[in-house]
Design a protein around this motif. Sequence first.
Motif, PDB file in Angstrom:
ATOM      1  N   ARG A 166      33.994  43.731  44.584  1.00 35.34           N
ATOM      2  CA  ARG A 166      34.388  45.166  45.243  1.00 35.34           C
ATOM      3  C   ARG A 166      35.869  44.940  45.601  1.00 35.34           C
ATOM      4  O   ARG A 166      36.631  46.138  45.740  1.00 35.34           O
ATOM      5  CB  ARG A 166      33.689  45.211  46.733  1.00 35.34           C
ATOM      6  CG  ARG A 166      32.136  45.441  46.244  1.00 35.34           C
ATOM      7  CD  ARG A 166      31.416  46.235  47.421  1.00 35.34           C
ATOM      8  NE  ARG A 166      31.430  45.385  48.439  1.00 35.34           N
ATOM      9  CZ  ARG A 166      30.677  44.451  48.864  1.00 35.34           C
ATOM     10  NH1 ARG A 166      29.546  44.362  48.208  1.00 35.34           N
ATOM     11  NH2 ARG A 166      30.624  43.447  50.071  1.00 35.34           N
TER      12      ARG A 166
ATOM     13  N   ARG B 157      33.969  39.315  37.880  1.00 38.84           N
ATOM     14  CA  ARG B 157      32.459  39.107  37.794  1.00 38.84           C
ATOM     15  C   ARG B 157      32.056  37.806  36.984  1.00 38.84           C
ATOM     16  O   ARG B 157      31.403  37.047  37.224  1.00 38.84           O
ATOM     17  CB  ARG B 157      31.918  40.327  37.198  1.00 38.84           C
ATOM     18  CG  ARG B 157      30.410  40.088  37.111  1.00 38.84           C
ATOM     19  CD  ARG B 157      29.745  41.343  36.228  1.00 38.84           C
ATOM     20  NE  ARG B 157      30.063  41.226  35.175  1.00 38.84           N
ATOM     21  CZ  ARG B 157      29.581  40.510  34.046  1.00 38.84           C
ATOM     22  NH1 ARG B 157      28.798  39.534  34.390  1.00 38.84           N
ATOM     23  NH2 ARG B 157      30.173  40.671  32.822  1.00 38.84           N
TER      24      ARG B 157
ATOM     25  N   ASP C 245      26.739  37.315  50.343  1.00 39.47           N
ATOM     26  CA  ASP C 245      27.134  38.463  49.211  1.00 39.47           C
ATOM     27  C   ASP C 245      28.691  38.010  48.932  1.00 39.47           C
ATOM     28  O   ASP C 245      29.476  38.973  48.577  1.00 39.47           O
ATOM     29  CB  ASP C 245      27.150  39.584  49.918  1.00 39.47           C
ATOM     30  CG  ASP C 245      27.908  39.895  51.055  1.00 39.47           C
ATOM     31  OD1 ASP C 245      28.254  38.830  51.708  1.00 39.47           O
ATOM     32  OD2 ASP C 245      27.954  40.904  51.664  1.00 39.47           O
TER      33      ASP C 245
ATOM     34  N   ASP D  49      29.628  39.531  45.581  1.00 37.90           N
ATOM     35  CA  ASP D  49      29.788  41.027  45.526  1.00 37.90           C
ATOM     36  C   ASP D  49      30.838  41.456  46.236  1.00 37.90           C
ATOM     37  O   ASP D  49      31.649  42.077  45.739  1.00 37.90           O
ATOM     38  CB  ASP D  49      28.578  41.460  46.252  1.00 37.90           C
ATOM     39  CG  ASP D  49      27.231  41.325  45.600  1.00 37.90           C
ATOM     40  OD1 ASP D  49      27.185  41.113  44.313  1.00 37.90           O
ATOM     41  OD2 ASP D  49      26.105  41.246  46.076  1.00 37.90           O
ATOM     42  N   ARG D  50      31.474  40.722  47.379  1.00 38.55           N
ATOM     43  CA  ARG D  50      32.681  41.224  48.012  1.00 38.55           C
ATOM     44  C   ARG D  50      33.855  41.194  47.143  1.00 38.55           C
ATOM     45  O   ARG D  50      34.820  41.581  47.197  1.00 38.55           O
ATOM     46  CB  ARG D  50      32.776  40.470  49.224  1.00 38.55           C
ATOM     47  CG  ARG D  50      31.839  41.113  50.433  1.00 38.55           C
ATOM     48  CD  ARG D  50      31.895  40.236  51.849  1.00 38.55           C
ATOM     49  NE  ARG D  50      31.171  39.096  51.753  1.00 38.55           N
ATOM     50  CZ  ARG D  50      31.229  38.034  52.508  1.00 38.55           C
ATOM     51  NH1 ARG D  50      32.500  37.898  52.863  1.00 38.55           N
ATOM     52  NH2 ARG D  50      30.556  36.864  52.304  1.00 38.55           N
TER      53      ARG D  50
ATOM     54  N   ASP E   1      38.255  44.362  43.844  1.00 37.05           N
ATOM     55  CA  ASP E   1      38.906  44.721  42.562  1.00 37.05           C
ATOM     56  C   ASP E   1      37.994  45.541  41.736  1.00 37.05           C
ATOM     57  O   ASP E   1      37.621  44.985  40.575  1.00 37.05           O
ATOM     58  CB  ASP E   1      39.741  43.758  41.990  1.00 37.05           C
ATOM     59  CG  ASP E   1      40.784  43.914  40.950  1.00 37.05           C
ATOM     60  OD1 ASP E   1      41.337  45.293  41.264  1.00 37.05           O
ATOM     61  OD2 ASP E   1      41.125  43.389  39.901  1.00 37.05           O
ATOM     62  N   ARG E   2      37.641  46.563  42.185  1.00 42.90           N
ATOM     63  CA  ARG E   2      36.471  47.188  41.369  1.00 42.90           C
ATOM     64  C   ARG E   2      37.077  47.490  39.975  1.00 42.90           C
ATOM     65  O   ARG E   2      38.301  47.885  39.767  1.00 42.90           O
ATOM     66  CB  ARG E   2      36.230  48.720  41.969  1.00 42.90           C
ATOM     67  CG  ARG E   2      35.481  48.341  43.241  1.00 42.90           C
ATOM     68  CD  ARG E   2      35.073  49.600  43.811  1.00 42.90           C
ATOM     69  NE  ARG E   2      34.509  49.581  45.343  1.00 42.90           N
ATOM     70  CZ  ARG E   2      33.095  49.227  45.320  1.00 42.90           C
ATOM     71  NH1 ARG E   2      32.536  48.985  44.363  1.00 42.90           N
ATOM     72  NH2 ARG E   2      32.749  49.294  46.500  1.00 42.90           N
TER      73      ARG E   2
END
Length: 205
Positions: free
Chosen positions: A102, A111, A95, A98-99, A104-105
Amino acid sequence: MTVHQDTAVVPGIRRAVAGERDEIRRLIGEGFMADPVSGWVFPDEEHRRAAQPEFFGVYLDAALRDGWADVTDDLSAAALWLPVRAAGEGAEEDDLGDRLVRADRGNERVRIVGELTARVHPADRSHYYLPVIVTAPGRRNQGRGRALLATALDRCDREGVPAYLEASNARSKSLYERLGFVFTGTAVELPEGPPMWPMWREPRC
């Protein structure tokens, strides 16, 4: 061991320990302030300075847990390495992407760069992956990066394991080529951003 290169004296290379995590995170965050890919991912300089230690800390935590981090004795340079297992050889779903998102949402560029680099990352052979190598701004061009790479590549050669990375600028690409890395032939083209060059090195047995 101290490595001498031209007139510069490079501190010894050693394995980082978990207690140095915060200092290494700060080193990486500062060291990537002028990196062209980081400038694209984090276009606002103030946000980049604040976000990068957390973002690159994801790679650091993964390296400390699953791989290793080489550093100079004075913590002026660091290289993070992750073992990657080939598809079909017991590789497990990670993941990491994904980390990173997260960390820097709301930053869509995190992405995007993750998806584009994942598309070209070799999956058919196990290898060691170098996601991060950095030298403190005031210690560049003194042989630290080369010394860090030489230490890890010696390990690759001893173990017969290939190495993989993405060069984020033309200067580093040239250094990697001198150390045996070869451009895979498919660049990562960030939308209206700088290119990245995936590079592979076969072990020298």
